[in-house]
Design an enzyme around this catalytic site. Structure first.
Site, mmCIF file in Angstrom:
data_model
loop_
_atom_site.group_PDB
_atom_site.id
_atom_site.type_symbol
_atom_site.label_atom_id
_atom_site.label_comp_id
_atom_site.label_asym_id
_atom_site.label_seq_id
_atom_site.Cartn_x
_atom_site.Cartn_y
_atom_site.Cartn_z
ATOM 1 N N ARG A 1 -6.758 -7.656 -6.424
ATOM 2 C CA ARG A 1 -6.878 -6.973 -4.960
ATOM 3 C C ARG A 1 -6.183 -7.727 -3.936
ATOM 4 O O ARG A 1 -5.962 -9.023 -4.183
ATOM 5 C CB ARG A 1 -8.404 -6.932 -4.420
ATOM 6 N N THR B 1 -16.138 -12.331 4.437
ATOM 7 C CA THR B 1 -17.115 -11.725 4.315
ATOM 8 C C THR B 1 -17.994 -11.876 5.653
ATOM 9 O O THR B 1 -18.623 -10.956 6.193
ATOM 10 C CB THR B 1 -18.121 -12.018 3.185
ATOM 11 N N CYS C 1 -3.833 2.155 -12.237
ATOM 12 C CA CYS C 1 -3.856 1.550 -11.068
ATOM 13 C C CYS C 1 -5.243 1.159 -10.727
ATOM 14 O O CYS C 1 -6.427 1.688 -10.716
ATOM 15 C CB CYS C 1 -3.617 2.639 -9.998
ATOM 16 N N CYS D 1 -4.972 -2.174 -5.859
ATOM 17 C CA CYS D 1 -4.923 -3.536 -5.251
ATOM 18 C C CYS D 1 -3.992 -3.459 -4.088
ATOM 19 O O CYS D 1 -4.238 -4.360 -3.188
ATOM 20 C CB CYS D 1 -4.410 -4.269 -6.461
ATOM 21 N N CYS E 1 1.993 -2.746 -4.519
ATOM 22 C CA CYS E 1 2.830 -1.886 -4.381
ATOM 23 C C CYS E 1 3.381 -1.672 -3.048
ATOM 24 O O CYS E 1 4.521 -1.603 -2.596
ATOM 25 C CB CYS E 1 3.075 -1.199 -5.395
#
Length: 549
Positions: free
Chosen positions: A302, A338, A518, A521, A524
């Site tokens: 991610r 978080t 995919c 994340c 790209c």
């Protein structure tokens, strides 16, 4: 034209992560306290809440303490407190431990917990539903809806049953429109709707660009004699010599170690592969010793916001707001976001609830913007604002020294009078002839692995007969520019093997997109040097299914 059904809510929230769920819970808490009703809906593109959530994670419970003070009694999955906190600098064969007393106090982990963030979100979702929040997993928000005056009206979920060629399959079903007085976007880093909102409302006109790291994570079952619940380790240095980043190893409950590697996406060498760097990092003797004899059980990746305070955009726009990682509240030196994401969701909820109660529905939530900028979120992020750009400007050694001194000064109440700026990640990559080729070792399938076997254990799946969700603005650019100029970096920066150059019918190279692989994340969309790749949402429920990440 297909007619879509619609539903009306007071607040629609896109994304069931920590920020979105915290906003939903806070709205319902305020409604209960005031005796007024407020209808809240949360859309989640994953097949279930938590399916797309990936983080280390060591969690500061500050946000949770404010949201649900009795979370321990309610059975929140924060059961493994941090018992050891280590920071290692790695060379090729050795490790050097930085004594904790030399680290700025904010880098300590006393009072924090290591856990699966996905499981925390599942627990938060249960708390929200008890309060009356409607949560719809498997429904991806694909389109922003607008009123005639240009303000946000809500979102529409994607159509189901669209074939790859655009035709309607036998199971076709149109999406649903969800209208709201306010719509919160909690999509996580580089959300596709957030990107569109940023363009429409100029949300970055007064801030610098957001920058990112790519976090790649594995979960290992380890032998009992190697497992030390609460042991937390962060590393920097080897194997990276042309990029900045580092690793983590968190000994969590159930005999498991979460380990991962983060590479800042401002790296210059187009031959670099973050995935391969992560695999190589595991071969260091000190890292190997933590997991040797264990078994890898899960994998994921991610993008992570790393821009800090100076990269926070305008947070409110007519009819809605950005919360959590859609805005970018990660404290990079602490490797934590978080608690700040949860707090941002709570502050947005309070501002929207007040506006709805005063019949100001759809007004700009200026109170939210103001409250964030005056909250402990801002105080915490201002303290570390120069850490990431210092490393980007001066390199790992000098940048870390600069960041450490800056954070210590901030702790002592002093503040440097300047703020370093960022440069967009995609603009940092070099031409292939100006970069050193990198030869990576082959995987041994015991400690190190290839990308396809890794994607397999991420439980990633997409309906094959659907439009490709990794779209190209110009189909010729990959072979006209990316391959000849940058040696096709997309085939290396993607941690899931989505992009590969293959031989076409006439012997010419062409880019093949394996969208089925995919893991969402977003690397790209961020790193493509020509910004030709645009990630759009696939059918709801598609993507990874992380069980305990």
């Amino acid at each position: 034209m297909t007619t879509r059904e619609s539903m009306q809510y007071d607040v629609v929230i896109v994304g069931a992560g920590p920020a979105g769920l915290s906003a939903a819970i806070r709205l319902k808490q305020l409604a209960a306290e005031s005796g007024r009703d407020v209808s809240v809906c949360v859309l989640e593109k994953g097949s279930e809440v938590g399916a797309h959530i990936l983080s280390g994670a060591v969690v500061d419970p500050r946000g949770l303490d404010e949201l649900i003070p009795d979370w321990k009694a309610r059975g929140a999955p924060l059961t493994t407190p941090v018992t050891e906190n280590h920071h290692w600098v790695l060379t090729g064969r050795r490790r050097f431990r930085i004594p904790e007393f030399l680290l700025p106090p904010l880098m300590h982990n006393r009072g924090n917990y290591t856990l699966s963030l996905g499981n925390l979100c599942r627990w938060l979702a249960a708390q929200a539903e008890e309060l009356g929040v409607e949560i719809f997993p498997g429904f991806a928000a694909a389109e922003i809806l607008f009123h005639d005056d240009g303000s946000v009206k809500g979102v529409a979920t994607g159509d189901l049953g669209i074939a790859r060629d655009g035709s309607h399959r036998s199971d076709y079903h149109p999406g649903m429109e969800l209208h709201a007085r306010y719509t919160f976007f909690a999509e996580g880093a580089r959300g596709h709707l957030t990107k569109r909102l940023t363009e429409i409302f100029g949300l970055r006109d007064e801030s610098g660009p957001q920058v990112f790291g790519l976090g790649i994570k594995e979960l290992w079952d380890v032998p009992a004699e190697r497992h030390k619940p609460g042991r937390v380790i962060h590393t920097q240095g080897w194997p990276l010599d042309e990029a900045w980043g580092g690793g983590f190893l968190y000994h969590q409950d159930n005999g498991q170690v979460a380990l991962g590697f983060v590479v800042a996406l401002d790296y210059k060498n187009p031959h670099l592969s973050p995935f391969e760097e992560m695999q190589r990092w595991k071969t260091h003797p000190a890292v190997r010793a933590e997991i040797e004899g264990g078994r890898r059980v899960s994998y994921g990746a991610r993008a992570i916001n790393e821009g800090g305070y100076q990269a926070i955009p305008k947070l409110a726009f007519p009819g809605g707001a950005l919360i959590g990682c859609s805005a970018g509240f990660v404290n990079v030196p602490r490797i934590k976001g978080t608690h700040t994401a949860m707090k941002s969701g709570m502050l947005a909820a309070e501002a929207a609830f007040a506006a709805i109660g005063n019949d100001r529905s759809g007004d700009l939530l200026t109170d939210y913007e103001t409250s964030v900028r005056s909250s402990w979120i801002a105080k915490e992020l201002k303290l570390v604002r120069n850490a990431q750009p210092a490393v980007a400007h001066f390199g790992g050694l000098l940048g870390s020294l600069y960041a450490g001194i800056d954070m210590w000064l901030g702790t002592l109440g002093l503040k440097l009078p300047w703020t370093l700026k960022h440069k967009a990640d995609h603009a940092q990559i070099s031409r292939k002839e100006h970069a050193r080729p990198i030869s990576y070792p082959k995987p041994d399938n015991v400690l190190t692995f290839d990308r396809l076997s890794s994607v397999f254990i991420s439980n990633t799946n997409h309906e094959e007969d659907q439009p490709v969700h990794l779209t190209l603005k110009d189909a010729d650019i990959p072979t006209a520019i990316n391959l000849p100029v940058f040696d096709g970096p997309e085939q290396r920066y993607c941690p899931a093997g989505v992009y590969e150059y293959v031989e076409g019918d006439a012997g010419e190279p062409r880019l093949q997109i394996n969208a089925q692989n995919c893991v969402h994340c977003k690397t790209c969309d961020i790193k493509d040097p020509t910004q030709n790749i645009n990630w759009v949402v696939p059918e709801g429920g598609g993507g990874p299914n992380y069980p305990n990440m």
